[in-house]
Design a protein around this motif. Structure first.
Motif, PDB file in Angstrom:
ATOM      1  N   ALA A  98       0.854  -1.188   0.000  1.00  0.00           N
ATOM      2  CA  ALA A  98       0.000   0.000   0.000  1.00  0.00           C
ATOM      3  C   ALA A  98       0.884   1.230   0.000  1.00  0.00           C
ATOM      4  O   ALA A  98       1.742   1.387   0.886  1.00  0.00           O
ATOM      5  CB  ALA A  98      -0.922   0.006   1.214  1.00  0.00           C
ATOM      6  N   ALA A  99       0.682   2.085  -0.995  1.00  0.00           N
ATOM      7  CA  ALA A  99       1.432   3.334  -1.091  1.00  0.00           C
ATOM      8  C   ALA A  99       0.557   4.463  -0.575  1.00  0.00           C
ATOM      9  O   ALA A  99      -0.603   4.587  -0.968  1.00  0.00           O
ATOM     10  CB  ALA A  99       1.824   3.596  -2.541  1.00  0.00           C
ATOM     11  N   GLN A 100       1.132   5.269   0.294  1.00  0.00           N
ATOM     12  CA  GLN A 100       0.368   6.357   0.881  1.00  0.00           C
ATOM     13  C   GLN A 100       0.264   7.548  -0.060  1.00  0.00           C
ATOM     14  O   GLN A 100       1.194   7.821  -0.813  1.00  0.00           O
ATOM     15  CB  GLN A 100       1.023   6.822   2.186  1.00  0.00           C
ATOM     16  N   ALA A 101      -0.847   8.276   0.037  1.00  0.00           N
ATOM     17  CA  ALA A 101      -1.014   9.477  -0.772  1.00  0.00           C
ATOM     18  C   ALA A 101      -0.176  10.628  -0.229  1.00  0.00           C
ATOM     19  O   ALA A 101       0.250  11.501  -0.962  1.00  0.00           O
ATOM     20  CB  ALA A 101      -2.481   9.875  -0.821  1.00  0.00           C
ATOM     21  N   GLY A 102       0.038  10.639   1.077  1.00  0.00           N
ATOM     22  CA  GLY A 102       0.822  11.710   1.672  1.00  0.00           C
ATOM     23  C   GLY A 102       2.232  11.254   1.960  1.00  0.00           C
ATOM     24  O   GLY A 102       2.702  10.246   1.430  1.00  0.00           O
ATOM     25  N   PRO A 103       2.915  11.996   2.804  1.00  0.00           N
ATOM     26  CA  PRO A 103       4.280  11.594   3.157  1.00  0.00           C
ATOM     27  C   PRO A 103       4.285  10.288   3.939  1.00  0.00           C
ATOM     28  O   PRO A 103       3.342   9.964   4.620  1.00  0.00           O
ATOM     29  CB  PRO A 103       4.774  12.765   4.023  1.00  0.00           C
ATOM     30  N   GLY A 104       5.336   9.580   3.822  1.00  0.00           N
ATOM     31  CA  GLY A 104       5.440   8.303   4.512  1.00  0.00           C
ATOM     32  C   GLY A 104       5.706   7.186   3.536  1.00  0.00           C
ATOM     33  O   GLY A 104       5.385   7.288   2.352  1.00  0.00           O
ATOM     34  N   GLY A 105       6.301   6.151   4.042  1.00  0.00           N
ATOM     35  CA  GLY A 105       6.660   5.026   3.189  1.00  0.00           C
ATOM     36  C   GLY A 105       5.503   4.098   2.920  1.00  0.00           C
ATOM     37  O   GLY A 105       4.382   4.313   3.380  1.00  0.00           O
ATOM     38  N   ASP A 106       5.807   3.055   2.157  1.00  0.00           N
ATOM     39  CA  ASP A 106       4.808   2.051   1.831  1.00  0.00           C
ATOM     40  C   ASP A 106       4.597   1.115   3.014  1.00  0.00           C
ATOM     41  O   ASP A 106       5.476   0.942   3.873  1.00  0.00           O
ATOM     42  CB  ASP A 106       5.271   1.216   0.633  1.00  0.00           C
ATOM     43  N   TYR A 107       3.439   0.479   3.014  1.00  0.00           N
ATOM     44  CA  TYR A 107       3.164  -0.600   3.955  1.00  0.00           C
ATOM     45  C   TYR A 107       3.195  -1.922   3.195  1.00  0.00           C
ATOM     46  O   TYR A 107       2.834  -1.983   2.018  1.00  0.00           O
ATOM     47  CB  TYR A 107       1.790  -0.408   4.607  1.00  0.00           C
ATOM     48  N   TRP A 108       3.598  -2.972   3.934  1.00  0.00           N
ATOM     49  CA  TRP A 108       3.699  -4.293   3.332  1.00  0.00           C
ATOM     50  C   TRP A 108       2.984  -5.327   4.189  1.00  0.00           C
ATOM     51  O   TRP A 108       3.005  -5.251   5.421  1.00  0.00           O
ATOM     52  CB  TRP A 108       5.162  -4.708   3.200  1.00  0.00           C
ATOM     53  N   GLY A 109       2.383  -6.295   3.516  1.00  0.00           N
ATOM     54  CA  GLY A 109       1.818  -7.424   4.220  1.00  0.00           C
ATOM     55  C   GLY A 109       2.892  -8.452   4.552  1.00  0.00           C
ATOM     56  O   GLY A 109       4.045  -8.332   4.111  1.00  0.00           O
ATOM     57  N   GLN A 110       2.493  -9.460   5.299  1.00  0.00           N
ATOM     58  CA  GLN A 110       3.419 -10.507   5.721  1.00  0.00           C
ATOM     59  C   GLN A 110       3.714 -11.504   4.606  1.00  0.00           C
ATOM     60  O   GLN A 110       4.714 -12.218   4.660  1.00  0.00           O
ATOM     61  CB  GLN A 110       2.845 -11.256   6.922  1.00  0.00           C
ATOM     62  N   GLY A 111       2.846 -11.533   3.635  1.00  0.00           N
ATOM     63  CA  GLY A 111       3.023 -12.474   2.531  1.00  0.00           C
ATOM     64  C   GLY A 111       2.086 -13.660   2.656  1.00  0.00           C
ATOM     65  O   GLY A 111       1.792 -14.108   3.769  1.00  0.00           O
ATOM     66  N   ILE A 112       1.642 -14.153   1.512  1.00  0.00           N
ATOM     67  CA  ILE A 112       0.747 -15.297   1.491  1.00  0.00           C
ATOM     68  C   ILE A 112       1.194 -16.215   0.353  1.00  0.00           C
ATOM     69  O   ILE A 112       1.541 -15.752  -0.727  1.00  0.00           O
ATOM     70  CB  ILE A 112      -0.721 -14.832   1.319  1.00  0.00           C
ATOM     71  N   GLU A 113       1.191 -17.505   0.636  1.00  0.00           N
ATOM     72  CA  GLU A 113       1.729 -18.455  -0.340  1.00  0.00           C
ATOM     73  C   GLU A 113       0.706 -18.840  -1.385  1.00  0.00           C
ATOM     74  O   GLU A 113      -0.467 -19.099  -1.081  1.00  0.00           O
ATOM     75  CB  GLU A 113       2.228 -19.710   0.364  1.00  0.00           C
ATOM     76  N   VAL A 114       1.173 -18.882  -2.609  1.00  0.00           N
ATOM     77  CA  VAL A 114       0.401 -19.408  -3.730  1.00  0.00           C
ATOM     78  C   VAL A 114       1.256 -20.494  -4.382  1.00  0.00           C
ATOM     79  O   VAL A 114       2.389 -20.234  -4.783  1.00  0.00           O
ATOM     80  CB  VAL A 114       0.059 -18.311  -4.754  1.00  0.00           C
ATOM     81  N   THR A 115       0.707 -21.692  -4.444  1.00  0.00           N
ATOM     82  CA  THR A 115       1.428 -22.813  -5.043  1.00  0.00           C
ATOM     83  C   THR A 115       0.600 -23.391  -6.174  1.00  0.00           C
ATOM     84  O   THR A 115      -0.570 -23.730  -5.978  1.00  0.00           O
ATOM     85  CB  THR A 115       1.713 -23.909  -4.004  1.00  0.00           C
ATOM     86  N   VAL A 116       1.210 -23.485  -7.340  1.00  0.00           N
ATOM     87  CA  VAL A 116       0.530 -24.016  -8.514  1.00  0.00           C
ATOM     88  C   VAL A 116       1.234 -25.296  -8.928  1.00  0.00           C
ATOM     89  O   VAL A 116       2.417 -25.283  -9.266  1.00  0.00           O
ATOM     90  CB  VAL A 116       0.528 -23.011  -9.670  1.00  0.00           C
ATOM     91  N   SER A 117       0.501 -26.387  -8.886  1.00  0.00           N
ATOM     92  CA  SER A 117       1.079 -27.682  -9.255  1.00  0.00           C
ATOM     93  C   SER A 117       0.837 -27.958 -10.741  1.00  0.00           C
ATOM     94  O   SER A 117      -0.171 -27.562 -11.317  1.00  0.00           O
ATOM     95  CB  SER A 117       0.478 -28.792  -8.409  1.00  0.00           C
TER      96      SER A 117
END
Length: 118
Positions: A98-117
């Protein structure tokens, strides 16, 4: 503290579909854009898709164009990633950004796995 809550990953066979969602929790902030990155095993993290909050413009990396669709629910500040025709090369940990509209850095999630067999 802002946290990005991701959901929807899992295991799917090649050709299948998954949908990811990402919702911020914590203090409210003005969103400029939200999107997704991924890190495949042994590779660098790469941009996948994003959507701007002001005009709904969407952006995709070449390898997912025509297969993945980013969308949003502005009332919930939630971003979605519909992934169709998934292929083994799409296997990765997907991170919400998530990129903020104002000052400040981006936020990041913890990550989620996607596996395609195959």
């Amino acid at each position: 503290q802002v946290r990005l809550i991701e959901s929807g990953g899992g295991l799917v066979q090649a050709g299948g579909s998954l949908s990811l969602s990402c919702t911020p929790s914590g203090p409210a902030f003005d969103v400029k854009a939200m999107g997704w990155f991924r890190r495949a095993p042994g590779k660098e993290r790469e941009f996948v898709a994003a959507i701007r909050w002001d005009d709904d413009s969407t952006y995709y990396t070449r390898s997912v164009k025509g297969r993945f669709t980013a969308s949003r629910d502005s009332a919930k500040n939630t971003v979605y990633l519909q992934m169709n025709n998934l292929q083994p090369d799409d296997t990765a940990v997907y991170y919400c950004n998530a990129a903020q509209a104002g000052p400040g850095g981006d936020y990041w999630g913890q990550g989620i796995e996607v596996t395609v067999s195959s």
